[in-house]
Design an enzyme around this catalytic site. Structure first.
Site, PDB file in Angstrom:
ATOM      1  N   ASP A 154       0.822  -1.210   0.000  1.00  0.00           N
ATOM      2  CA  ASP A 154       0.000   0.000   0.000  1.00  0.00           C
ATOM      3  C   ASP A 154       0.857   1.260   0.000  1.00  0.00           C
ATOM      4  O   ASP A 154       1.888   1.319   0.673  1.00  0.00           O
ATOM      5  CB  ASP A 154      -0.911   0.032   1.235  1.00  0.00           C
ATOM      6  CG  ASP A 154      -1.857  -1.161   1.298  1.00  0.00           C
ATOM      7  OD1 ASP A 154      -1.985  -1.863   0.279  1.00  0.00           O
ATOM      8  OD2 ASP A 154      -2.450  -1.382   2.366  1.00  0.00           O
ATOM      9  N   LYS A 226      -5.767  12.123  11.156  1.00  0.00           N
ATOM     10  CA  LYS A 226      -5.609  11.261   9.979  1.00  0.00           C
ATOM     11  C   LYS A 226      -6.664  11.525   8.911  1.00  0.00           C
ATOM     12  O   LYS A 226      -6.343  11.649   7.719  1.00  0.00           O
ATOM     13  CB  LYS A 226      -5.658   9.786  10.399  1.00  0.00           C
ATOM     14  CG  LYS A 226      -5.426   8.827   9.234  1.00  0.00           C
ATOM     15  CD  LYS A 226      -5.365   7.384   9.691  1.00  0.00           C
ATOM     16  CE  LYS A 226      -5.104   6.454   8.510  1.00  0.00           C
ATOM     17  NZ  LYS A 226      -5.002   5.037   8.921  1.00  0.00           N
ATOM     18  N   ASP A 382      -4.540   2.434  -4.825  1.00  0.00           N
ATOM     19  CA  ASP A 382      -3.189   2.651  -4.308  1.00  0.00           C
ATOM     20  C   ASP A 382      -2.742   1.478  -3.448  1.00  0.00           C
ATOM     21  O   ASP A 382      -1.872   1.611  -2.599  1.00  0.00           O
ATOM     22  CB  ASP A 382      -3.107   3.954  -3.509  1.00  0.00           C
ATOM     23  CG  ASP A 382      -4.043   3.963  -2.303  1.00  0.00           C
ATOM     24  OD1 ASP A 382      -4.872   3.052  -2.183  1.00  0.00           O
ATOM     25  OD2 ASP A 382      -3.931   4.898  -1.482  1.00  0.00           O
TER      26      ASP A 382
END
Length: 449
Positions: A154, A226, A382
């Site tokens: 990732d 985040k 991704d």
């Protein structure tokens, strides 16, 4: 799973029913479709390589490959990745964690229906279980064990990786692992530290924010920042950050939750571009280009590095009322004569370009891997999934293709496409970029990890 989560239980029942129907099939395929940015999405819903960790845990490659020593290494890393909720540690530390807890891992693989701490502790418990069971089979059969499990690498906050590469940003590049380092870098923790310093200053300074900052003092960690950090490259607004902080963050524990959420949303919006400096400049520049074109009632068109022609043209929809014997409903039809929705085009341009480029990166990487004999993929934009024994080939290919994309002047090419298409619209020049040597990505172990 909570006992009262009826919706989740129904989804699980549907998934298990589907899995039982497909269990005896020797193989099946997932047809994909591309959206207007070139991103690939599986057509089947519910269970596919891009579903949540529960749906993904039900899938394995039809063809197995001998795991070998390197495959076992990457299977262990994958298992630790599925377990870890906090910041990822080095590969060697992940492997050490697996070795230290191997007996417990095998016990969990044997008896998953028992009460076990892994169900609560693992970040992706169902994928973690699938990896534990694969590890158990490997330990029984040895290096010749034929593994079927997709193992993923990732990107690190992939939107900022692309923006930092576009802007040749050494600061953002370091924070997103474009630059080699002995330990994985964490842009979320870096932003949390930056926000904490800002809050400390506000808490110690007499002014309108002092009391609110004091309520946040000591509460900022990577989990708090985040969501805002991760979604900023994709056009998140201050209002969306505020809502998330109010509903899911610790703002609800403040004396004045709404005021605290408003304050931190503003601080986050102002702080993120300071952590990834060049990325902030590029985002502002892209919005100015989109705004100038929208003012002239023009969309955005261009060709991305894999040759796909993308269009970002958000027009006000034309509504059509359709009447049937049963009911009347409304459908929306695209009409090139209608006005561009300026706000949506400006808000969406950064996400549009980043998604286009990560789609190109995925396509170019897959083409490269096919040319090198790899034919099994489980891709999620991704997140690149292949057999564990193919991870070393994947790692080399995705780094080299990323460098190939950004060795070219991507932003200048984007601007050239717009100026060629809209010769009568005055568009601003590309901002000056930093000094990052993009070739460092080749040697960066945690670029994708």
């Amino acid at each position: 799973m909570r006992p009262d989560s009826q919706g989740l239980k129904k989804v699980m029942a549907f998934r298990l029913s589907l899995a039982e129907r497909l269990l005896d099939e020797p193989q099946f395929h997932f047809p994909h479709q591309l959206d207007y940015r070139g991103r690939a999405y599986p057509v089947p819903q519910l269970v596919n390589p891009q579903s949540d960790h529960i749906g993904r845990s039900l899938l394995e490659f039809a063809e197995g490959k001998p795991l070998g020593e390197r495959g076992a290494y990457w299977l262990a890393v994958h298992m630790a990745n599925c377990y870890w909720k906090k910041n990822k540690v080095s590969f060697d530390q992940r492997l050490a964690w697996v070795n230290q807890h191997e007996q417990e891992i095998i016990d969990f693989a044997h008896h998953p229906v028992r009460v076990h701490r892994f169900w609560k502790e693992a970040d992706k418990p169902w994928m973690f279980l699938a990896a534990c069971q694969e590890w158990e089979r490997y330990r029984k059969q040895g290096p010749d064990f034929r593994s079927h499990l997709p193992v993923s690498m990732d990107g690190t906050c992939n939107g900022y990786q692309h923006l930092s590469a576009m802007g040749r940003d050494p600061i953002g590049g370091r924070a997103t692992n474009l630059i080699p380092a002995g330990e994985p870098q964490d842009i979320y923790q870096e932003n949390a530290d930056h926000v904490s310093r800002r809050i400390r200053r506000d808490a110690e300074t007499f002014g309108p924010d002092q009391d609110t900052a004091q309520q946040w003092f000591g509460l900022i960690d990577r989990n708090v920042v985040k969501h805002a950090t991760m979604t900023t490259p994709y056009g998140v607004t201050r209002g969306t950050i505020y809502k998330h902080l109010l509903e899911e963050g610790p703002a609800k524990f403040c004396r004045d939750p709404k005021r605290c959420a408003r304050y931190l949303a503003r601080v986050l919006e102002e702080s993120i571009p300071e952590v990834a400096v060049e990325a902030g400049k590029i985002m502002n520049w892209l919005r100015s280009v989109a705004r100038a074109l929208a003012k002239a009632n023009r969309g955005i068109r261009g060709t991305i590095p894999d040759g796909f022609r993308v269009v970002h043209e958000t027009r006000e929809p034309k509504t059509i009322r359709v009447s049937t014997l049963d009911r009347t409903f409304i459908v929306y039809e695209e009409d090139q004569k209608r006005k561009i929705d300026s706000r949506r085009q400006v808000d969406g341009i950064v996400a549009h370009l980043v998604h286009s480029l990560d789609a190109a990166h995925m396509m170019l990487t897959i083409n490269r891997l096919v040319a090198e004999g790899v034919h099994h993929f489980a891709m999620v934009h991704d997140s690149f999934g292949v057999h564990a024994s193919d991870i070393d080939v994947l790692n080399r290919a995705l780094r080299e293709e990323f460098v190939r994309i950004y060795s070219e002047p991507v932003l200048q090419k984007f601007l050239h496409d717009q100026r060629e298409t809209h010769r009568d619209v005055d568009l601003p020049d590309v901002p000056q970029t930093g000094g990052l040597d993009i070739r460092q990505v080749i040697a960066s172990p945690y670029f994708f990890a």
